[in-house]
Write an enzyme that holds these catalytic residues in place. Structure first.
Site, PDB file in Angstrom:
ATOM      1  N   TRP A  59      87.492  -5.379  79.934  1.00 44.53           N
ATOM      2  CA  TRP A  59      89.232  -4.454  79.342  1.00 44.53           C
ATOM      3  C   TRP A  59      89.088  -3.233  80.412  1.00 44.53           C
ATOM      4  O   TRP A  59      87.888  -2.771  80.114  1.00 44.53           O
ATOM      5  CB  TRP A  59      88.746  -4.333  78.247  1.00 44.53           C
ATOM      6  N   MET A  60      90.291  -2.679  80.674  1.00 43.52           N
ATOM      7  CA  MET A  60      90.341  -1.547  80.968  1.00 43.52           C
ATOM      8  C   MET A  60      92.190  -1.058  79.549  1.00 43.52           C
ATOM      9  O   MET A  60      92.271  -1.735  79.285  1.00 43.52           O
ATOM     10  CB  MET A  60      91.299  -1.500  82.200  1.00 43.52           C
ATOM     11  N   ASP A  62      93.251   3.590  78.798  1.00 35.34           N
ATOM     12  CA  ASP A  62      93.073   4.577  79.823  1.00 35.34           C
ATOM     13  C   ASP A  62      92.422   4.767  80.464  1.00 35.34           C
ATOM     14  O   ASP A  62      91.205   5.072  81.008  1.00 35.34           O
ATOM     15  CB  ASP A  62      93.099   6.306  78.793  1.00 35.34           C
ATOM     16  N   GLN A  78      89.142   3.872  80.728  1.00 34.96           N
ATOM     17  CA  GLN A  78      88.208   3.066  79.380  1.00 34.96           C
ATOM     18  C   GLN A  78      88.222   1.511  79.873  1.00 34.96           C
ATOM     19  O   GLN A  78      88.446   0.601  80.361  1.00 34.96           O
ATOM     20  CB  GLN A  78      88.927   3.390  78.627  1.00 34.96           C
ATOM     21  N   PHE A 117      84.725   7.993  75.115  1.00 34.98           N
ATOM     22  CA  PHE A 117      85.855   8.586  75.076  1.00 34.98           C
ATOM     23  C   PHE A 117      86.553   8.581  76.011  1.00 34.98           C
ATOM     24  O   PHE A 117      85.259   8.810  77.041  1.00 34.98           O
ATOM     25  CB  PHE A 117      86.573   8.311  73.931  1.00 34.98           C
ATOM     26  N   SER A 118      88.304   8.958  76.161  1.00 34.74           N
ATOM     27  CA  SER A 118      88.641   9.132  77.194  1.00 34.74           C
ATOM     28  C   SER A 118      88.222  11.034  77.646  1.00 34.74           C
ATOM     29  O   SER A 118      88.164  11.441  76.577  1.00 34.74           O
ATOM     30  CB  SER A 118      90.127   9.140  76.856  1.00 34.74           C
ATOM     31  N   ARG A 179      90.404  14.701  71.074  1.00 31.67           N
ATOM     32  CA  ARG A 179      89.492  14.022  72.156  1.00 31.67           C
ATOM     33  C   ARG A 179      90.187  14.151  73.124  1.00 31.67           C
ATOM     34  O   ARG A 179      92.107  14.298  73.183  1.00 31.67           O
ATOM     35  CB  ARG A 179      89.780  12.467  71.773  1.00 31.67           C
ATOM     36  N   ASP A 180      90.459  13.335  74.328  1.00 34.71           N
ATOM     37  CA  ASP A 180      90.822  13.716  75.788  1.00 34.71           C
ATOM     38  C   ASP A 180      90.616  15.064  76.316  1.00 34.71           C
ATOM     39  O   ASP A 180      91.768  15.168  76.636  1.00 34.71           O
ATOM     40  CB  ASP A 180      92.427  12.785  75.527  1.00 34.71           C
ATOM     41  N   GLU A 234      97.911  12.268  72.112  1.00 34.39           N
ATOM     42  CA  GLU A 234      96.141  12.207  72.722  1.00 34.39           C
ATOM     43  C   GLU A 234      96.741  11.938  74.049  1.00 34.39           C
ATOM     44  O   GLU A 234      97.526  12.496  74.909  1.00 34.39           O
ATOM     45  CB  GLU A 234      96.218  10.198  72.921  1.00 34.39           C
TER      46      GLU A 234
END
Ligand code: NAG
Length: 489
Positions: A59-60, A62, A78, A117-118, A179-180, A234
């Site tokens: 799976w992919m 961001d 990700q 995470f991103s 996040r990110d 996000e």
């Protein structure tokens, strides 16, 4: 005496367990690469892209860490290698010298106590530094903690997590959604923006500053919803383009309005001005969607040689992924070069994409009801009389997915219709070229109208190559190329 000896023994144990944990991490990496190489053999290639970055297996979501480092572009993403659905997040990794021909590199980050995470990357001489959100489970509500982590690489391939992680843990309002990080350098300082929310659930973006990437000072709230722009922002990005500043983000929680905001989550931007002395971003043009297709999220940019490039996840949350039964899921859009004209970001496919052109399959007038067939990777240049209707059907030679591209001169809208009312549409006033440039791959369609003022990115799942039928009442002038492969199988 005993306490000194005990202390020594404890120190030795700490050193040993540290070495063991390093070894475990390095061993886990080696096992993962073996697993990937082995698992690749089971992939069903029917929907595998020929020129879009996709995960080797699994799976992919961001794209992350899009950057230009030592003459190469890097894209991370990700990644969950062990299944073709979302799972504990790793960072997959690909690189390219031209943004068109991509090679797969070993998985850059593996989750440990934290999921990876991103985040983003900065290039500092020979060193590349990743900044990402470490997401840890906790036993108090909301049962997770998001804080910012670093990882370093001297070769652009192998990354070591920083021992002092996490480096940034606090939001001004203690919001757990944090996040990110998108990090960049300006002068001698690093700046980072991070997605978050207010306590009454309005999306916002926080700006911090550092001189070493390790200790950070909160500067300001760079942007914030006034209540009509979603509950969470996000994947923020922030950059200068054609004399303006752009705050790009992926807001969650926008209600559909007419033709707008029809995907579950959005991606878009606010154009304004910014002053590094006051850290104030002054919005000048309200939020606009970056792309009008069904499958476009978590867009992110990088700059190289004075040009600004964008990629996004060519997919969406909470939609079916027909390719997941084939052993993989998710892909990244074609990289696009950005500019601002008339208060809008124009997106053009990167110039080097022309190098993928192989055989010319069509070059001339295509009358009503004429049909052409192609391979799985195709570029079409379509010119029409915009005072008449256009209706172009693109479908699998052996069935599967279909999509209609239409133009209605009455309402002056471009329509992308996947059937069963699964429509995206937007008004288009060409500012220059009237050509539609259409990129078809094994499971995607990207339509660039004119100078890139209107772009649609949507997934389509045709079987056995493409078949194109002109259902318009007019002849269309079409030039079509089969395209070469530029990503690993
Ligand atoms: C998350 O964990 C860090 C320690 O790593 C802590 O400083 C921070 O306050 C936590 N955040 C929240 C919202 O509890």
């Amino acid at each position: 005496m005993t306490s000194i000896r005990n202390g020594f023994i404890i120190l030795c144990l700490i050193a040993l367990s540290y070495a063991a944990s390093l070894n475990n991490y390095e061993e886990a990496k080696i096992h993962l690469e073996e697993y990937i190489q082995n698992k690749k053999k089971d992939i069903n290639p029917r929907y595998r892209p020929l020129y879009h970055v996709a995960p080797p297996v699994g799976w992919m979501n961001d794209p992350n860490g899009f950057t230009y480092h030592n003459g190469e572009f890097h894209i991370f993403y990700q990644y969950y290698p062990y299944d073709s659905v979302w799972g504990p997040m790793h960072w997959g990794h690909s690189s390219s010298s031209d943004l068109v021909n991509w090679k797969e590199l070993p998985t850059a980050l593996l989750p440990e106590e934290e999921q990876c995470f991103s985040g983003s990357a900065v290039s500092e001489g020979d060193q590349m530094i990743l900044m990402y959100t470490g997401r840890r489970s906790t036993n108090v509500e909301p049962l997770f903690n998001e804080s910012q982590y670093l990882a370093f690489s001297d070769d652009g391939v192998n990354f070591q997590k920083y021992e002092g992680n996490p480096v940034l843990t606090e939001t001004p309002n203690n919001s757990p959604d944090f996040r990110d990080p998108k990090v960049w350098k300006y002068g001698n300082d690093y700046y980072v923006i991070i997605g978050s929310k207010t306590l009454d659930n309005r999306g916002r973006v926080l700006l911090y500053k550092s001189n070493d990437l390790k200790s950070w000072e909160f500067l300001t709230i760079l942007g914030e919803s006034e209540g009509d722009m979603g509950y969470m922002w996000e994947c923020p990005d922030f950059f200068e383009l054609d004399g303006k500043f752009v705050l790009l983000m992926s807001p969650q929680g926008l209600e559909p309005q007419g033709d707008r905001y029809k995907n579950i989550y959005q991606n878009g931007y606010i154009i304004g001005s910014f002053n590094y002395d006051t850290n104030e971003f002054v919005p000048e043009v309200p939020f606009q969607e970056t792309d009008y297709g069904h499958d476009f999220y978590a867009a992110t940019t990088t700059e190289a040689n004075g040009k600004r490039y964008l990629v996004a996840w060519l997919s969406m949350w909470e939609v079916p992924h027909p390719e997941d039964t084939d052993g993989w899921a998710g892909q990244i859009t074609l990289p696009r070069e950005l500019s601002i004209v008339n208060n809008r970001i124009l997106m053009k496919p990167v110039e080097a994409i022309d190098n993928l052109r192989d055989s010319v399959e069509v070059d001339g007038d295509v009358g009503p009801n004429e049909v052409y067939v192609f391979g799985k990777a195709v570029e079409l240049l379509v010119d029409s009389d915009l005072e008449q209707k256009v209706d172009l059907l693109l479908e699998g030679r052996d069935g599967g997915g279909k999509v209609w591209l239409r133009w209605d001169p009455e309402v002056r809208k471009v329509v992308l219709d996947r059937g069963s009312d699964d429509i995206r549409q937007v008004e288009w006033s060409p500012i220059g070229s009237h050509t539609w440039r259409i990129f078809l791959d094994a499971s995607s369609l990207e339509l660039f109208c004119g100078e890139g003022e209107v772009v649609f990115s949507s997934r389509v799942f045709p079987l056995g190559g493409w078949k194109v039928t002109n259902h318009s009442p007019q002849s269309l002038r079409i030039k079509a190329f089969n395209l070469k492969r530029s990503v690993p199988e």
